[in-house]
Design a protein around this motif. Sequence first.
Motif, PDB file in Angstrom:
ATOM      1  N   VAL A 218       0.853  -1.180   0.000  1.00 35.13           N
ATOM      2  CA  VAL A 218       0.000   0.000   0.000  1.00 35.13           C
ATOM      3  C   VAL A 218       0.888   1.230   0.000  1.00 35.13           C
ATOM      4  CG1 VAL A 218      -1.885   1.132   1.207  1.00 35.13           C
ATOM      5  CG2 VAL A 218      -1.586  -1.343   1.390  1.00 35.13           C
ATOM      6  N   LYS A 219       0.469   2.278  -0.687  1.00 29.25           N
ATOM      7  CA  LYS A 219       1.245   3.514  -0.690  1.00 29.25           C
ATOM      8  C   LYS A 219       1.302   4.082   0.724  1.00 29.25           C
ATOM      9  CE  LYS A 219       2.235   4.203  -5.102  1.00 29.25           C
ATOM     10  NZ  LYS A 219       1.419   3.165  -5.701  1.00 29.25           N
ATOM     11  N   ARG A 220       2.462   4.542   1.134  1.00 27.94           N
ATOM     12  CA  ARG A 220       2.635   4.937   2.530  1.00 27.94           C
ATOM     13  C   ARG A 220       1.699   6.083   2.920  1.00 27.94           C
ATOM     14  NH1 ARG A 220       8.388   5.865   5.184  1.00 27.94           N
ATOM     15  NH2 ARG A 220       8.383   3.623   4.899  1.00 27.94           N
ATOM     16  N   LYS A 221       1.595   7.096   2.043  1.00 29.12           N
ATOM     17  CA  LYS A 221       0.778   8.254   2.385  1.00 29.12           C
ATOM     18  C   LYS A 221      -0.677   7.874   2.602  1.00 29.12           C
ATOM     19  CE  LYS A 221       1.736  12.995   1.219  1.00 29.12           C
ATOM     20  NZ  LYS A 221       1.836  13.958   0.123  1.00 29.12           N
ATOM     21  N   GLY A 222      -1.208   7.094   1.639  1.00 31.24           N
ATOM     22  CA  GLY A 222      -2.612   6.668   1.747  1.00 31.24           C
ATOM     23  C   GLY A 222      -2.839   5.847   2.989  1.00 31.24           C
ATOM     24  N   PHE A 223      -1.877   5.022   3.311  1.00 24.58           N
ATOM     25  CA  PHE A 223      -2.028   4.158   4.478  1.00 24.58           C
ATOM     26  C   PHE A 223      -2.167   4.988   5.753  1.00 24.58           C
ATOM     27  CE2 PHE A 223      -0.038   1.725   7.935  1.00 24.58           C
ATOM     28  CZ  PHE A 223      -0.964   0.705   7.991  1.00 24.58           C
ATOM     29  N   ILE A 224      -1.332   6.025   5.873  1.00 26.29           N
ATOM     30  CA  ILE A 224      -1.370   6.835   7.083  1.00 26.29           C
ATOM     31  C   ILE A 224      -2.711   7.531   7.226  1.00 26.29           C
ATOM     32  CG2 ILE A 224      -0.417   8.936   8.120  1.00 26.29           C
ATOM     33  CD1 ILE A 224       2.303   7.914   7.408  1.00 26.29           C
ATOM     34  N   SER A 225      -3.249   8.068   6.129  1.00 25.81           N
ATOM     35  CA  SER A 225      -4.520   8.767   6.284  1.00 25.81           C
ATOM     36  C   SER A 225      -5.627   7.777   6.652  1.00 25.81           C
ATOM     37  CB  SER A 225      -4.869   9.529   5.009  1.00 25.81           C
ATOM     38  OG  SER A 225      -5.048   8.604   3.964  1.00 25.81           O
ATOM     39  N   TRP A 226      -5.585   6.545   6.147  1.00 22.78           N
ATOM     40  CA  TRP A 226      -6.569   5.545   6.564  1.00 22.78           C
ATOM     41  C   TRP A 226      -6.414   5.233   8.053  1.00 22.78           C
ATOM     42  CZ3 TRP A 226     -10.960   4.436   4.799  1.00 22.78           C
ATOM     43  CH2 TRP A 226     -11.233   4.508   3.433  1.00 22.78           C
ATOM     44  N   LEU A 227      -5.169   5.219   8.469  1.00 24.53           N
ATOM     45  CA  LEU A 227      -4.894   4.947   9.877  1.00 24.53           C
ATOM     46  C   LEU A 227      -5.546   6.018  10.750  1.00 24.53           C
ATOM     47  CD1 LEU A 227      -3.129   2.707  11.061  1.00 24.53           C
ATOM     48  CD2 LEU A 227      -1.409   4.444  11.494  1.00 24.53           C
ATOM     49  N   VAL A 228      -5.398   7.285  10.337  1.00 23.29           N
ATOM     50  CA  VAL A 228      -5.986   8.377  11.113  1.00 23.29           C
ATOM     51  C   VAL A 228      -7.498   8.219  11.183  1.00 23.29           C
ATOM     52  CG1 VAL A 228      -6.397  10.850  11.127  1.00 23.29           C
ATOM     53  CG2 VAL A 228      -4.117   9.965  10.663  1.00 23.29           C
ATOM     54  N   VAL A 229      -8.122   7.964  10.029  1.00 20.63           N
ATOM     55  CA  VAL A 229      -9.579   7.793  10.009  1.00 20.63           C
ATOM     56  C   VAL A 229      -9.999   6.661  10.943  1.00 20.63           C
ATOM     57  CG1 VAL A 229     -11.528   7.127   8.560  1.00 20.63           C
ATOM     58  CG2 VAL A 229      -9.801   8.700   7.686  1.00 20.63           C
ATOM     59  N   GLY A 230      -9.242   5.575  10.849  1.00 21.38           N
ATOM     60  CA  GLY A 230      -9.576   4.412  11.682  1.00 21.38           C
ATOM     61  C   GLY A 230      -9.499   4.746  13.162  1.00 21.38           C
ATOM     62  N   TRP A 231      -8.424   5.391  13.565  1.00 25.04           N
ATOM     63  CA  TRP A 231      -8.252   5.696  14.988  1.00 25.04           C
ATOM     64  C   TRP A 231      -9.313   6.670  15.485  1.00 25.04           C
ATOM     65  CZ3 TRP A 231      -6.293   3.276  18.769  1.00 25.04           C
ATOM     66  CH2 TRP A 231      -5.229   2.412  18.587  1.00 25.04           C
ATOM     67  N   VAL A 232      -9.602   7.690  14.659  1.00 23.18           N
ATOM     68  CA  VAL A 232     -10.623   8.660  15.072  1.00 23.18           C
ATOM     69  C   VAL A 232     -11.961   7.951  15.251  1.00 23.18           C
ATOM     70  CG1 VAL A 232     -11.968  10.649  14.309  1.00 23.18           C
ATOM     71  CG2 VAL A 232      -9.489  10.666  14.098  1.00 23.18           C
ATOM     72  N   ALA A 233     -12.296   7.077  14.313  1.00 25.10           N
ATOM     73  CA  ALA A 233     -13.565   6.354  14.424  1.00 25.10           C
ATOM     74  C   ALA A 233     -13.572   5.503  15.688  1.00 25.10           C
ATOM     75  CB  ALA A 233     -13.763   5.472  13.190  1.00 25.10           C
TER      76      ALA A 233
END
Lengths: 183, 372
Positions: free
Chosen positions: A24-39
């Motif tokens: 997975v592209k690193r940048k995209g992965f990090i933003s998904w991580l943020v969304v996941g944690w916030v949720a």
Amino acid sequence: MSEKPIPRAALNTPQDELSPAESVKRKGFISWLVVGWVAFASATGTFLAMIVRFLFPNVLFEPPQSFKIGFPDDFQIGVVDERFKALRGIWVIRDSEGIYVLSTVCTHLGCTPNWLRTEGKFKCPCHGSGFRKSGINFEGPAPRPLERYRIVLAENGQIIVDKSIKFQQEKGQWSHPEAFLKV
Amino acid sequence: MLDWLKSVVDFISTPSISLTLILLMFPFVFPPTAWFETWHRRLGLHNLWTNRGGLVMFSVITLIFVWGFTDVNFSKILGKPDNVPIMILIYSVFFFLWLAMKSAYENDAHIAAGEPVQEYYPPEDKVLVWPDLVYIELIALILMMVFLLVWSIGLPAPLEEPANPSLSPNPAKAPWYFLGLQEMLVYFDPWLAGVVFPSLIIVGLMAIPYLDSDRKGSGYYSFAGRRTAVFVFLFGWLVLWVFLIVVGTFFRGPNWNFFGPFEEWSVTKVVPLININLSEYVWVKLLRVGLPANPLVRESVGIIMLVLYFGLTPVMLARGKLRPLLDKLGSIRYSLIIFLALAMVLLPIKMYLRWTLNLHYIISIPEAFFNI
Ligand code: FES
């Protein structure tokens, strides 16, 4: 000893490396991580808030804290009146000078002591604390006397007990005029 | 004859006597120093940790239980479904103690003879987790489930009437595994016995591997190399936990009075236990002046005593017998260990003070919820 199979991990095969296309592209992965944690955090927070809210019921089915218990003459001198123990959690005691009201909660860890008439003491079944008729602790681990509640006369001569106001002997509150009803 | 024996047992069970006997016997059974070790051998106590010794212990326990079941009063306690776990506890504690000590003594003999210990395997001889270990665990799991199922069907847990806040059962007993804590609560304020001491026990147990970094005996059973450490641990576990559970189960009756196991649980048994605070002893009985009004002045004696107990004892011990320990562990580890040990010993000390002097609290400041 018979020969044992050799575990595969011990064979030391080199791991295949991931090709760049698969990862997975690193940048995209990090933003998904943020969304996941916030949720996750907001869901957990909501649940916690609901649990805290649960501790404060809308309606409390409790007997009122302040109530009438009858006329002073209903109580005999020298007797520990246990009629109100089950419902109201109090003992009403009349001595030669007046009437006072003791809480039925042991000051050690909150069990309900029993009044032992023949021995003239309250005795707690949990760790053996004993209290005199006055409420003073004299045996067992209880660190302080039983609490007394406010007691006053209503206009019609009935006794009002108010459990929302309590008097503690170790704080010198028993001498308060409302801790003891002179009759 | 039997009645006479029963009253003897009842008499010995009084905790002040039974605890004293246990404390006197303990260092001879688990010798913490070389001196006790010689007496341990001379008295033949090392034979406890052999097959014959195990059989003797098993028979004695069983005999006591069988005898108990023939007695009207003892059988009432033993027959309660709640108390079955305690009988299992007594058997299993003794069994595992015996097993560990037996292996330890055998290993000690091996080590003395310069041979490898029983647990030693040559490094190339390995057993695989899967399937060897996992299968054993699975079988143990299933057997345990079967046991619990049969137990719960055969001996249903008693369902009582709904809880009533204005009526505490008499005696009101905690679940069996907490009876040691409940016994502790008899001698201490709830915040100490219910909060501070349990946390100290848990934290202290977790801290053991960090405080005691001696590698001797790790990975195999041994006693000779770690006799003092094993002694201290077993003292806390067997005397201050298991024995107190036994006291709570068998020797505490209505109104939380002491009863012998063969004694009838009479609600009207009167035991006068008028307790007096240390401050009253000092100011009223000894000096014959009234209690000072200021709580800190009033309790100064108790405060000084406790400060000396926790502050001076470690220093004196470091000057004397425990010097090698201090050198080995360094001052931080040393003081932590001694603090935990002193806190542990405070419990029997307070118990004895209560039994002999009717001491209520050493420091008693009910105004601030601070009682020790
Ligand atoms: S709760 Fe009453 S003595 Fe402990």
